[in-house]
Design a protein around this motif. Structure first.
Motif, PDB file in Angstrom:
ATOM      1  N   TYR A 155     -36.048  16.020  12.492  1.00  0.00           N
ATOM      2  CA  TYR A 155     -36.505  14.779  13.107  1.00  0.00           C
ATOM      3  C   TYR A 155     -35.691  13.608  12.563  1.00  0.00           C
ATOM      4  O   TYR A 155     -35.375  13.547  11.381  1.00  0.00           O
ATOM      5  CB  TYR A 155     -37.986  14.541  12.812  1.00  0.00           C
ATOM      6  CG  TYR A 155     -38.910  15.534  13.469  1.00  0.00           C
ATOM      7  CD1 TYR A 155     -39.566  16.508  12.726  1.00  0.00           C
ATOM      8  CD2 TYR A 155     -39.127  15.500  14.841  1.00  0.00           C
ATOM      9  CE1 TYR A 155     -40.414  17.430  13.333  1.00  0.00           C
ATOM     10  CE2 TYR A 155     -39.972  16.415  15.452  1.00  0.00           C
ATOM     11  CZ  TYR A 155     -40.608  17.373  14.698  1.00  0.00           C
ATOM     12  OH  TYR A 155     -41.435  18.275  15.295  1.00  0.00           O
ATOM     13  N   HIS A 156     -35.381  12.669  13.457  1.00  0.00           N
ATOM     14  CA  HIS A 156     -34.608  11.510  13.024  1.00  0.00           C
ATOM     15  C   HIS A 156     -35.529  10.374  12.589  1.00  0.00           C
ATOM     16  O   HIS A 156     -36.719  10.358  12.904  1.00  0.00           O
ATOM     17  CB  HIS A 156     -33.682  11.028  14.150  1.00  0.00           C
ATOM     18  CG  HIS A 156     -34.405  10.466  15.340  1.00  0.00           C
ATOM     19  ND1 HIS A 156     -34.681  11.193  16.465  1.00  0.00           N
ATOM     20  CD2 HIS A 156     -34.914   9.237  15.573  1.00  0.00           C
ATOM     21  CE1 HIS A 156     -35.326  10.463  17.333  1.00  0.00           C
ATOM     22  NE2 HIS A 156     -35.483   9.251  16.815  1.00  0.00           N
ATOM     23  N   TYR A 170     -27.512  10.348   6.807  1.00  0.00           N
ATOM     24  CA  TYR A 170     -28.597  11.059   6.146  1.00  0.00           C
ATOM     25  C   TYR A 170     -28.020  11.861   4.977  1.00  0.00           C
ATOM     26  O   TYR A 170     -26.867  12.298   5.013  1.00  0.00           O
ATOM     27  CB  TYR A 170     -29.297  12.024   7.118  1.00  0.00           C
ATOM     28  CG  TYR A 170     -29.979  11.375   8.298  1.00  0.00           C
ATOM     29  CD1 TYR A 170     -29.262  11.051   9.460  1.00  0.00           C
ATOM     30  CD2 TYR A 170     -31.336  11.085   8.276  1.00  0.00           C
ATOM     31  CE1 TYR A 170     -29.885  10.468  10.544  1.00  0.00           C
ATOM     32  CE2 TYR A 170     -31.971  10.502   9.365  1.00  0.00           C
ATOM     33  CZ  TYR A 170     -31.237  10.196  10.490  1.00  0.00           C
ATOM     34  OH  TYR A 170     -31.859   9.624  11.568  1.00  0.00           O
ATOM     35  N   THR A 182     -24.760  14.283   9.915  1.00  0.00           N
ATOM     36  CA  THR A 182     -25.256  13.159  10.703  1.00  0.00           C
ATOM     37  C   THR A 182     -24.571  13.190  12.062  1.00  0.00           C
ATOM     38  O   THR A 182     -23.361  13.037  12.155  1.00  0.00           O
ATOM     39  CB  THR A 182     -24.982  11.824   9.998  1.00  0.00           C
ATOM     40  OG1 THR A 182     -25.625  11.821   8.717  1.00  0.00           O
ATOM     41  CG2 THR A 182     -25.508  10.651  10.825  1.00  0.00           C
ATOM     42  N   ARG A 185     -25.996  10.557  19.167  1.00  0.00           N
ATOM     43  CA  ARG A 185     -26.264  10.773  20.583  1.00  0.00           C
ATOM     44  C   ARG A 185     -25.433   9.794  21.421  1.00  0.00           C
ATOM     45  O   ARG A 185     -24.793   8.879  20.899  1.00  0.00           O
ATOM     46  CB  ARG A 185     -27.752  10.562  20.885  1.00  0.00           C
ATOM     47  CG  ARG A 185     -28.662  11.564  20.196  1.00  0.00           C
ATOM     48  CD  ARG A 185     -30.070  11.477  20.785  1.00  0.00           C
ATOM     49  NE  ARG A 185     -30.999  12.363  20.081  1.00  0.00           N
ATOM     50  CZ  ARG A 185     -31.111  13.656  20.317  1.00  0.00           C
ATOM     51  NH1 ARG A 185     -30.344  14.239  21.223  1.00  0.00           N
ATOM     52  NH2 ARG A 185     -31.991  14.385  19.650  1.00  0.00           N
ATOM     53  N   ARG A 189     -27.870   6.617  18.787  1.00  0.00           N
ATOM     54  CA  ARG A 189     -28.830   6.996  17.752  1.00  0.00           C
ATOM     55  C   ARG A 189     -28.254   8.092  16.863  1.00  0.00           C
ATOM     56  O   ARG A 189     -27.623   9.029  17.339  1.00  0.00           O
ATOM     57  CB  ARG A 189     -30.140   7.469  18.373  1.00  0.00           C
ATOM     58  CG  ARG A 189     -31.001   6.374  18.968  1.00  0.00           C
ATOM     59  CD  ARG A 189     -32.315   6.949  19.472  1.00  0.00           C
ATOM     60  NE  ARG A 189     -32.090   7.933  20.528  1.00  0.00           N
ATOM     61  CZ  ARG A 189     -33.005   8.808  20.937  1.00  0.00           C
ATOM     62  NH1 ARG A 189     -34.194   8.838  20.358  1.00  0.00           N
ATOM     63  NH2 ARG A 189     -32.736   9.645  21.905  1.00  0.00           N
ATOM     64  N   LYS A 190     -28.481   7.989  15.568  1.00  0.00           N
ATOM     65  CA  LYS A 190     -28.035   8.992  14.608  1.00  0.00           C
ATOM     66  C   LYS A 190     -29.207   9.942  14.294  1.00  0.00           C
ATOM     67  O   LYS A 190     -30.336   9.489  14.092  1.00  0.00           O
ATOM     68  CB  LYS A 190     -27.560   8.329  13.311  1.00  0.00           C
ATOM     69  CG  LYS A 190     -26.485   7.239  13.479  1.00  0.00           C
ATOM     70  CD  LYS A 190     -25.162   7.815  13.840  1.00  0.00           C
ATOM     71  CE  LYS A 190     -24.008   6.839  13.602  1.00  0.00           C
ATOM     72  NZ  LYS A 190     -24.205   5.505  14.180  1.00  0.00           N
ATOM     73  N   TYR A 191     -28.919  11.244  14.262  1.00  0.00           N
ATOM     74  CA  TYR A 191     -29.957  12.212  13.922  1.00  0.00           C
ATOM     75  C   TYR A 191     -29.371  13.266  12.986  1.00  0.00           C
ATOM     76  O   TYR A 191     -28.161  13.528  13.011  1.00  0.00           O
ATOM     77  CB  TYR A 191     -30.557  12.854  15.176  1.00  0.00           C
ATOM     78  CG  TYR A 191     -29.620  13.751  15.939  1.00  0.00           C
ATOM     79  CD1 TYR A 191     -29.635  15.134  15.757  1.00  0.00           C
ATOM     80  CD2 TYR A 191     -28.709  13.232  16.859  1.00  0.00           C
ATOM     81  CE1 TYR A 191     -28.773  15.972  16.458  1.00  0.00           C
ATOM     82  CE2 TYR A 191     -27.848  14.054  17.560  1.00  0.00           C
ATOM     83  CZ  TYR A 191     -27.884  15.423  17.362  1.00  0.00           C
ATOM     84  OH  TYR A 191     -27.039  16.244  18.056  1.00  0.00           O
ATOM     85  N   GLU A 193     -28.911  17.096  11.148  1.00  0.00           N
ATOM     86  CA  GLU A 193     -29.003  18.542  11.331  1.00  0.00           C
ATOM     87  C   GLU A 193     -28.758  19.212   9.978  1.00  0.00           C
ATOM     88  O   GLU A 193     -27.769  18.910   9.285  1.00  0.00           O
ATOM     89  CB  GLU A 193     -27.984  19.040  12.354  1.00  0.00           C
ATOM     90  CG  GLU A 193     -28.384  18.721  13.780  1.00  0.00           C
ATOM     91  CD  GLU A 193     -27.620  19.534  14.813  1.00  0.00           C
ATOM     92  OE1 GLU A 193     -28.068  19.598  15.963  1.00  0.00           O
ATOM     93  OE2 GLU A 193     -26.591  20.111  14.442  1.00  0.00           O
ATOM     94  N   GLN A 283     -39.585  15.837  19.446  1.00  0.00           N
ATOM     95  CA  GLN A 283     -39.576  14.472  18.941  1.00  0.00           C
ATOM     96  C   GLN A 283     -39.280  13.451  20.034  1.00  0.00           C
ATOM     97  O   GLN A 283     -38.324  12.678  19.942  1.00  0.00           O
ATOM     98  CB  GLN A 283     -38.565  14.320  17.803  1.00  0.00           C
ATOM     99  CG  GLN A 283     -38.832  13.083  16.950  1.00  0.00           C
ATOM    100  CD  GLN A 283     -37.786  12.888  15.881  1.00  0.00           C
ATOM    101  OE1 GLN A 283     -36.802  13.594  15.831  1.00  0.00           O
ATOM    102  NE2 GLN A 283     -37.987  11.908  15.021  1.00  0.00           N
TER     103      GLN A 283
END
Length: 440
Positions: A155-156, A170, A182, A185, A189-191, A193, A283
């Motif tokens: 989850y971001h 992250y 990191t 999208r 947005r950064k998310y 993994e 999410q």
């Protein structure tokens, strides 16, 4: 204001296709001006008198005032000095949300003689929010025989700030078995993994606890944390896999509630409960949760809320497929909302002079603006008035028009005129708005 349809009346077109914003370079303009958010009320922005080349007494004698979009007056003009001041402390996130740049458009109106100037104020973001994880603890079930380099979505974090003040990267601790990547999208947005760097052994360590940290790019940076609990699984050695990683679909904004958006499908090579798949939105944002729903058994995604192209043009959300053993896979749904002509043109009257003197040529009677939030031909507009009147429509700056007398009028011949402003868009079907005014 009276708005409606009128038939059997001859009209003449006085303006070619008008596209919103296409005349942004036309006419007089001020600025651009800029302030940082949270600037205190009463703070100085600029001296409009100096920018307009006017003496102090002219600002007052000409009836200078500010015209702002919307109900809130974010700016005030001190006509005695010509200073443009902050009327209320601006909150960039409240004004513009995630949009960047945050621009407030306003006009400076001179009533005597009538003159208008376009201006804009940019509200600059400050780093006044920290990243926040909606899920304070994330639980992942990972096979002990997962190959090195396997990636697992996390989850971001959400940060109300924009640009470099939003989440930038992250990290995870301790990282003896895992690292974190990191990703970004399409919307910026950064998310994170999670990446397996060292082989797992359930018999040696059946569970791992990690701390995921999100950092923004402010100076100094702000951060937020969440806990990640890894449960090492030694059975169910096949995770669900989607038939395609990305589903791209288009849907008209006037689609009824319950309309089928897409059907996603995943397969699992395991048998029994370990091969039984359920689907969920992974999410989703609050807006997506209100707009879309997925059938956990069939993977059908349907509309829960009416779409509005003018509010949101596209959606991006991950779909998660989880089997009976807790293993999961994901795909991405890219939903493009197709515009339909569902907004009639809008007329905003800024100034009206009535009565007007007779025997005076070309008097400015009214100043008004037109707008249509639709796109393409649906947002192109034609403006007109009745043909048998001694008045003309003239384009002013941007989306403004002036209504002027075509010749000197004679009160004894006619003391009052009823004028209908008609604005028609070029969509299918065409929508129009009529604005009636009386001039004595």
């Amino acid at each position: 204001m009276e708005i409606g349809w009128m038939h059997n009346r001859r009209q003449r077109q006085v303006l070619v296709f008008f596209v919103l914003l296409s005349l942004s370079g036309a006419g007089a303009a001020l600025g651009p001006y800029s302030i940082v958010e949270e600037t205190e009320r009463g703070s100085f922005v600029a001296n409009l008198g100096k920018d307009l080349g006017l003496e102090l007494t002219e600002m007052s004698s000409r009836g200078a005032r500010i015209i702002s979009q919307g109900n809130k007056q974010h700016l005030q003009l001190k006509v005695q000095t010509g200073d443009l001041l902050i009327n209320e402390k601006p909150d960039r996130e409240e004004l513009c949300g995630p949009s960047e740049p945050c621009i407030l458009h306003f006009q400076v109106l001179m009533e005597n003689p009538l003159e208008i100037f376009q201006a804009e104020l940019r509200v600059i973001d400050i780093n006044d929010h920290s990243p926040v994880f909606n899920e304070k603890e994330m639980v992942l079930k990972i096979l002990e025989n997962s190959p090195l380099g396997t990636e697992f979505p996390l989850y971001h974090a959400v940060d109300m700030d924009v640009g470099s003040n939003n989440v930038q990267n992250y990290n995870i601790t301790p990282n003896s078995h895992f690292g974190v990547l990191t990703r970004e999208r399409n919307d910026g947005r950064k998310y994170p993994e999670l990446v397996l760097d060292k082989e797992l052994d359930r018999e040696e360590e059946p569970q791992l606890r990690l701390t995921l940290t999100a950092l923004d790019g402010g100076s100094p940076p702000r951060s937020g944390t969440a806990q990640v609990r890894i449960e090492v699984v030694d059975i169910n050695d096949n995770a669900p896999e989607f038939e395609q990683p990305i589903y791209k679909v288009q849907i008209p904004e006037n689609s009824p509630l319950g309309s089928l958006v897409a059907t996603v499908s995943a397969r699992d090579l395991d048998s029994g409960a370990n091969g039984k798949i359920s689907y969920t939105l992974f999410q989703p944002s609050e807006d997506i949760s209100k707009t879309l729903e997925v059938n956990p058994m069939t993977g059908e995604i349907r509309l829960r809320k009416q779409l509005d192209f003018e509010t949101t043009m596209s959606y991006e959300v991950d779909i998660k497929a989880t089997d009976g053993g807790g293993l999961s896979g994901k795909c991405t749904l890219l939903l493009q909302v197709v515009d339909v002509n569902d907004n009639p043109p809008q007329v905003t009257m800024s100034a009206l002079t009535s009565p007007i003197p007779e025997n005076s040529p070309e008097i400015v009677v009214a100043l008004f603006s037109v707008s249509d939030p639709d796109s393409g031909n649906n947002g192109k507009m034609i403006s007109s008035i009745q043909e048998d009147l001694p008045f003309l429509l003239k384009p002013s700056v941007k989306n403004f028009y002036t209504l002027v007398t075509e010749r000197a009028l004679d009160r004894e011949a006619k003391a009052e005129y009823n004028i209908t402003l008609t604005v028609t868009d070029m969509g299918t079907p065409r929508l129009k708005t009529e604005y009636n005014l009386t001039v004595q």
